[in-house]
Design an enzyme around this catalytic site. Structure first.
Site, PDB file in Angstrom:
ATOM      1  N   LYS A 189      -9.628 -10.104  15.869  1.00  0.00           N
ATOM      2  CA  LYS A 189      -8.303 -10.502  16.388  1.00  0.00           C
ATOM      3  C   LYS A 189      -7.654  -9.232  16.941  1.00  0.00           C
ATOM      4  O   LYS A 189      -7.084  -8.439  16.209  1.00  0.00           O
ATOM      5  CB  LYS A 189      -7.459 -11.090  15.240  1.00  0.00           C
ATOM      6  CG  LYS A 189      -6.400 -12.078  15.675  1.00  0.00           C
ATOM      7  CD  LYS A 189      -5.386 -11.553  16.672  1.00  0.00           C
ATOM      8  CE  LYS A 189      -4.288 -10.748  16.041  1.00  0.00           C
ATOM      9  NZ  LYS A 189      -3.416 -10.097  17.038  1.00  0.00           N
ATOM     10  N   GLU A 264      -6.098   0.947   7.507  1.00  0.00           N
ATOM     11  CA  GLU A 264      -5.745   2.219   8.163  1.00  0.00           C
ATOM     12  C   GLU A 264      -4.331   2.033   8.679  1.00  0.00           C
ATOM     13  O   GLU A 264      -4.104   1.242   9.596  1.00  0.00           O
ATOM     14  CB  GLU A 264      -6.674   2.491   9.334  1.00  0.00           C
ATOM     15  CG  GLU A 264      -8.108   2.656   8.936  1.00  0.00           C
ATOM     16  CD  GLU A 264      -8.960   2.996  10.150  1.00  0.00           C
ATOM     17  OE1 GLU A 264      -9.020   2.168  11.063  1.00  0.00           O
ATOM     18  OE2 GLU A 264      -9.532   4.071  10.175  1.00  0.00           O
ATOM     19  N   CYS A 298      -2.131   7.357  15.250  1.00  0.00           N
ATOM     20  CA  CYS A 298      -1.726   7.516  13.850  1.00  0.00           C
ATOM     21  C   CYS A 298      -1.951   8.943  13.388  1.00  0.00           C
ATOM     22  O   CYS A 298      -1.326   9.402  12.448  1.00  0.00           O
ATOM     23  CB  CYS A 298      -2.508   6.556  12.975  1.00  0.00           C
ATOM     24  SG  CYS A 298      -4.276   6.777  13.150  1.00  0.00           S
ATOM     25  N   GLU A 396       7.464   7.387  11.411  1.00  0.00           N
ATOM     26  CA  GLU A 396       6.489   7.448  12.506  1.00  0.00           C
ATOM     27  C   GLU A 396       7.162   6.985  13.806  1.00  0.00           C
ATOM     28  O   GLU A 396       7.719   5.886  13.865  1.00  0.00           O
ATOM     29  CB  GLU A 396       5.312   6.529  12.176  1.00  0.00           C
ATOM     30  CG  GLU A 396       4.207   6.594  13.201  1.00  0.00           C
ATOM     31  CD  GLU A 396       3.045   5.668  12.864  1.00  0.00           C
ATOM     32  OE1 GLU A 396       3.309   4.522  12.467  1.00  0.00           O
ATOM     33  OE2 GLU A 396       1.890   6.083  13.002  1.00  0.00           O
TER      34      GLU A 396
END
Ligand code: NAD
Length: 401
Positions: A189, A264, A298, A396
């Site tokens: 997906k 992750e 990331c 972030e």
């Protein structure tokens, strides 16, 4: 007002008119016929629609993957045989790296040169797992005179793979490579912002000889298709990459089934520069660390901690170099920072840029480049003197900041 596609001269040839699911070896639309729009990050115009999968589509894809697992040859093949197919996949990906990069760069806004590197890395990921499975051994542990304990490596079943929009093709390869190498079958997906490159896997796998039903793809929104995949009882494995808050929700949704999870999640990595460092090398490395891949990574080194005695010198030189980072159209080989993936993400990054002006000292960038009045372009932005409890220090941002 938006920039007409024609004026940029950057639309790849032969773009699909519509993106479908791939279930049990066939391209199909959603059971309910629903679609969603996919935007070009330079113009923010819809350039294609994609089938919007829901629970009914996930059910079909899982059934196809389950059938391929219980009845098909893939889980029963010798590692060497699977390894050959994986190497063929890598060969095909390598041979199409320029086309892959062109589509990826167009769909995601990543600079073309960096998208090319990611396409090659995707091939390398398949090679890595192709080699690993033939070298991997089962183990036996003897408890003298009493027991013999075995470790047998076996495929588990259908793996649900849920991926984000940053470097989408490469990130998908990270999950497809190990899941397929170990003999599992999969339902992928991909992220709804960037479904274009994922639609290429089906053709690549067919050509490489992957048996029918081993790979299945369902496009769609996370809360529909992603959620149905996580909650499907016949999917014992979920590998997810994305935001930490989504990861926490998936953890909770998978808990009643005790699924095997690989997560992750988000990052806010610091780079540390000591006074005795080669400052030219440190600046090059930390500029690349945060501004490559548009800062949408990331692993972006989005905080730099510098020893006090060289701090002022470092900040001045760093800011000057950040100003020289070239923002441009994603397909321009000279571009170092392209367009952010989507207007929603652009708005989020810009809100942090504005917040940063109240939490730190702006030394480079700080907004949209004048030469790009439209599209999701951000100047490489640097704040100095940011306190450790500031939100831009803690959270972030996922952009060139
Ligand atoms: P996201 O969490 O919004 O979406 C990721 C995927 O999850 C998408 O396919 C989405 O459709 C799906 N999803 C959303 N809600 C879901 C739900 N309720 N159930 C199941 N699936 C759902 O993340 P994003 O914005 O696409 O990606 C950016 C994030 O990914 C950043 O936080 C970044 O740090 C992280 N990331 C981490 C790594 C890593 O290796 N640690 C790598 C790349 C990106």
């Amino acid at each position: 007002m938006t920039t007409p596609l024609a004026t940029t001269g950057r639309t790849p040839a032969d773009l699909p008119e519509h993106i479908q699911h791939y279930i049990g070896g066939s391209f199909v639309d959603s059971v309910d016929g629903d679609t969603f729009d996919v935007l070009d990050p330079v113009t923010n115009q819809t350039y294609v629609t994609a089938a919007a999968g829901k629970k009914a589509d996930i059910d079909l894809a899982v059934a196809a993957a389950r059938k391929a697992f219980t009845e098909g040859p893939w889980p029963r093949m010798l590692p060497r045989e699977r390894s050959r197919v994986l190497h063929r996949i890598a060969d095909i990906v390598e041979s199409r790296d320029e086309r892959l990069a062109e589509l990826e760069s167009f769909d995601s806004g990543l600079p073309i040169t960096q998208a090319l590197g990611q396409a090659r890395r995707a091939a390398e990921n398949f090679r890595f797992f192709a080699d690993l499975i033939v070298a991997q051994t089962d183990d036996a542990f003897k408890v003298p005179g009493r027991q013999l304990n075995y470790v047998n490596r076996k495929p588990i079943g259908v793996a649900g793979l849920i991926t984000p929009w940053n470097t989408p093709f490469m990130l998908e390869s990270w999950k497809l490579g190990p899941a397929l190498a170990t003999g599992n079958t999969v339902v992928l997906k991909p992220a709804e912002f960037t479904p274009l490159s994922a639609s290429l896997w089906a053709g690549i796998f067919e050509e490489a000889g992957l048996p029918e039903g081993v790979f299945n793809l369902v496009n769609g929104l996370g809360e529909d298709a992603g959620d149905a995949l996580v909650k499907h009882p016949d999917v014992p494995l979920i590998s997810f990459t994305g935001e930490s808050s989504t990861g926490s929700l998936i953890f909770a949704n998978a808990a009643p089934f005790l699924k095997g999870l690989s997560m992750e999640l988000g990052g806010k990595s610091p780079a540390i520069v000591f006074a005795d460092a080669d400052l030219d090398a440190a600046i090059d490395a930390t500029i690349f660390g945060v501004f490559s891949l548009n800062g949408e990574r990331c692993t972006a080194g989005s905080r730099i901690l510098v020893e006090r005695s060289v701090y002022d010198d470092f900040v001045a030189r760093y800011a000057a170099q950040a100003d020289r980072v070239k923002v441009g159209f994603p397909d321009d080989p000279a571009t170092e920072v392209g367009a952010l993936v989507h207007p929603e993400h652009y708005a989020k990054v810009m809100s942090y840029v504005e917040l940063g002006k109240t939490e730190g000292r702006l030394v480079a960038g700080g907004g949209r480049p004048e030469e790009f009045p439209e599209g999701n372009f951000v100047r490489p932005t640097v704040f100095a003197d940011v306190a450790p409890d500031a939100r831009i220090f803690q959270e972030e941002i996922f952009g060139p900041v």
